[in-house]
Scaffold this motif. Structure first.
Motif, mmCIF file in Angstrom:
data_model
loop_
_atom_site.group_PDB
_atom_site.id
_atom_site.type_symbol
_atom_site.label_atom_id
_atom_site.label_comp_id
_atom_site.label_asym_id
_atom_site.label_seq_id
_atom_site.Cartn_x
_atom_site.Cartn_y
_atom_site.Cartn_z
ATOM 1 N N UNK A 168 0.826 -1.203 0.000
ATOM 2 C CA UNK A 168 0.000 0.000 0.000
ATOM 3 C C UNK A 168 0.858 1.249 0.000
ATOM 4 N N UNK A 169 0.245 2.402 -0.217
ATOM 5 C CA UNK A 169 1.012 3.629 -0.368
ATOM 6 C C UNK A 169 1.615 4.124 0.938
ATOM 7 N N UNK A 170 2.666 4.896 0.793
ATOM 8 C CA UNK A 170 3.264 5.631 1.912
ATOM 9 C C UNK A 170 3.170 7.118 1.603
ATOM 10 N N UNK A 171 2.988 7.922 2.629
ATOM 11 C CA UNK A 171 2.880 9.364 2.424
ATOM 12 C C UNK A 171 4.259 9.960 2.154
ATOM 13 N N UNK A 172 4.338 10.800 1.133
ATOM 14 C CA UNK A 172 5.634 11.329 0.711
ATOM 15 C C UNK A 172 6.322 12.126 1.816
ATOM 16 N N UNK A 173 5.607 13.057 2.433
ATOM 17 C CA UNK A 173 6.286 13.943 3.377
ATOM 18 C C UNK A 173 6.510 13.282 4.730
ATOM 19 N N UNK A 174 5.682 12.298 5.103
ATOM 20 C CA UNK A 174 6.003 11.490 6.278
ATOM 21 C C UNK A 174 7.276 10.687 6.035
ATOM 22 N N UNK A 175 7.384 10.103 4.841
ATOM 23 C CA UNK A 175 8.590 9.356 4.480
ATOM 24 C C UNK A 175 9.821 10.239 4.553
ATOM 25 N N UNK A 176 9.749 11.412 3.956
ATOM 26 C CA UNK A 176 10.920 12.286 3.907
ATOM 27 C C UNK A 176 11.287 12.802 5.292
ATOM 28 N N UNK A 177 10.290 12.979 6.164
ATOM 29 C CA UNK A 177 10.594 13.379 7.541
ATOM 30 C C UNK A 177 11.393 12.291 8.245
ATOM 31 N N UNK A 178 10.984 11.025 8.045
ATOM 32 C CA UNK A 178 11.748 9.938 8.638
ATOM 33 C C UNK A 178 13.157 9.870 8.088
ATOM 34 N N UNK A 179 13.283 9.989 6.775
ATOM 35 C CA UNK A 179 14.604 9.915 6.147
ATOM 36 C C UNK A 179 15.490 11.097 6.551
ATOM 37 N N UNK A 180 14.857 12.208 6.882
ATOM 38 C CA UNK A 180 15.631 13.374 7.323
ATOM 39 C C UNK A 180 16.471 13.058 8.547
ATOM 40 N N UNK A 181 15.957 12.175 9.406
ATOM 41 C CA UNK A 181 16.658 11.832 10.640
ATOM 42 C C UNK A 181 17.586 10.627 10.468
ATOM 43 N N UNK A 182 17.476 9.938 9.334
ATOM 44 C CA UNK A 182 18.254 8.716 9.142
ATOM 45 C C UNK A 182 19.288 8.848 8.027
#
Length: 305
Positions: free
Chosen positions: A50-64
């Motif tokens: 299923x889909x993932x939200x773009x900006x939620x994803x990028x927020x997570x990646x921002x910290x990783x």
């Protein structure tokens, strides 16, 4: 030339899948990790899980992640109110130390709107124009001052225009329209993107944007000129054909429309698009499990381009 990895998670990917690709993107020296902003699989795929939200994803990646730029190609103006989108992107900018970039478009995929109950007006370019005006206006309002906007689609009254991003957020506008899109990019964008063009059409497309800049007295060289193309490369012909099979594409079609074929062919294609004015290329990766593909391109293609 800058090289960025561009993913299509709506075709079927978890956050962990995207994290693995983003970390490989960073470790292998690519400039950025970008993702589409869609909510429904295209073609024959089921899109599981299923889909993932773009900006939620990028927020997570921002910290990783620590180095790569992070952004969308592109967020649809139909998905989010511009005031809220400005807050979301500014927060990802803060979370990443200033690495967020915003690609914004009018939206085109009616079926995903139907599937999730998102309004999809017939005329959307006006939404995009006002969103770009509002988002850049909110970010550009000095701290302590307020921002108001009275448009056809949106009204903002005495907004505190907070939070602010870290530095300036690059804004990417793209499309194939002959007049309105170049004019919009000239007014608001820091980058113009020609997504999945015919490979011989890049120079005239960029020329229209340059003309639009000149028409309003803007230095056309202030913009970065980019393209997005499918990537499918093999160390040899057999490996290329196997990668094409894995993503359900025909080798001949990939060669015609993308950075595809053997390493030598990929390097040659990149040279040809560079001659047309491409300064940055988004390499669309369809098989997110094939990290060896990224490694090959970083070692053998990017190093020679």
């Amino acid at each position: 030339m800058d090289f960025r990895i561009f993913t299509e998670p709506q075709q079927g990917a978890t956050y962990d899948d995207l994290l693995a690709v983003a970390k490989a993107t960073e470790d292998l020296g690519f400039d950025a990790f970008f993702r589409s902003d869609h909510f429904l699989a295209m073609g024959d795929g089921d899109g599981l899980p299923g889909p993932t939200d773009a900006w939620l994803t990028l927020a997570g990646l921002a910290r990783e992640t620590s180095r790569i730029k992070l952004g969308t190609l592109v967020t649809s103006a139909t998905f989010r109110h511009p005031g809220l989108l400005a807050i979301q992107v500014a927060q990802v900018s803060q979370m990443s130390g200033g690495r967020a970039e915003l690609g914004l478009g009018a939206g085109w995929f009616a079926r995903e709107h139907e599937a999730y109950g998102v309004p999809f007006p017939a005329k959307r370019f006006g939404l995009l124009e006002e969103q770009l005006e509002i988002i850049t206006g909110l970010w550009g309002t000095p701290v302590g001052e307020t921002y108001s906007f009275d448009g056809t689609h949106y009204t903002l009254t005495d907004s505190p225009a907070l939070p602010k991003p870290v530095g300036s957020v690059p804004v990417i506008v793209g499309g194939n329209g002959p007049k309105r899109t170049p004019a919009l990019a000239a007014r608001h964008a820091t980058e113009f993107n020609a997504a999945f063009p015919e490979l011989d059409a890049l120079a005239p497309t960029f020329a229209r944007v340059r003309e639009a800049c000149e028409a309003i007295g803007r230095d056309a060289d202030e913009l970065t000129y980019s393209t997005a193309l499918i990537m499918c490369v093999g160390a040899n012909e057999a490996e290329f054909v196997e990668r094409a099979r894995a993503i359900g594409r025909e080798p001949a079609e990939l060669r015609e429309h993308g950075i595809a074929g053997t390493v030598d062919e990929a390097v040659d294609t990149l040279g040809k698009i560079a001659e047309q004015g491409v300064e940055r290329v988004y390499l669309q990766v369809m098989d997110l499990s094939d990290l060896d593909h990224l490694d090959l391109v970083a070692r053998e293609v990017v190093s020679r381009s």
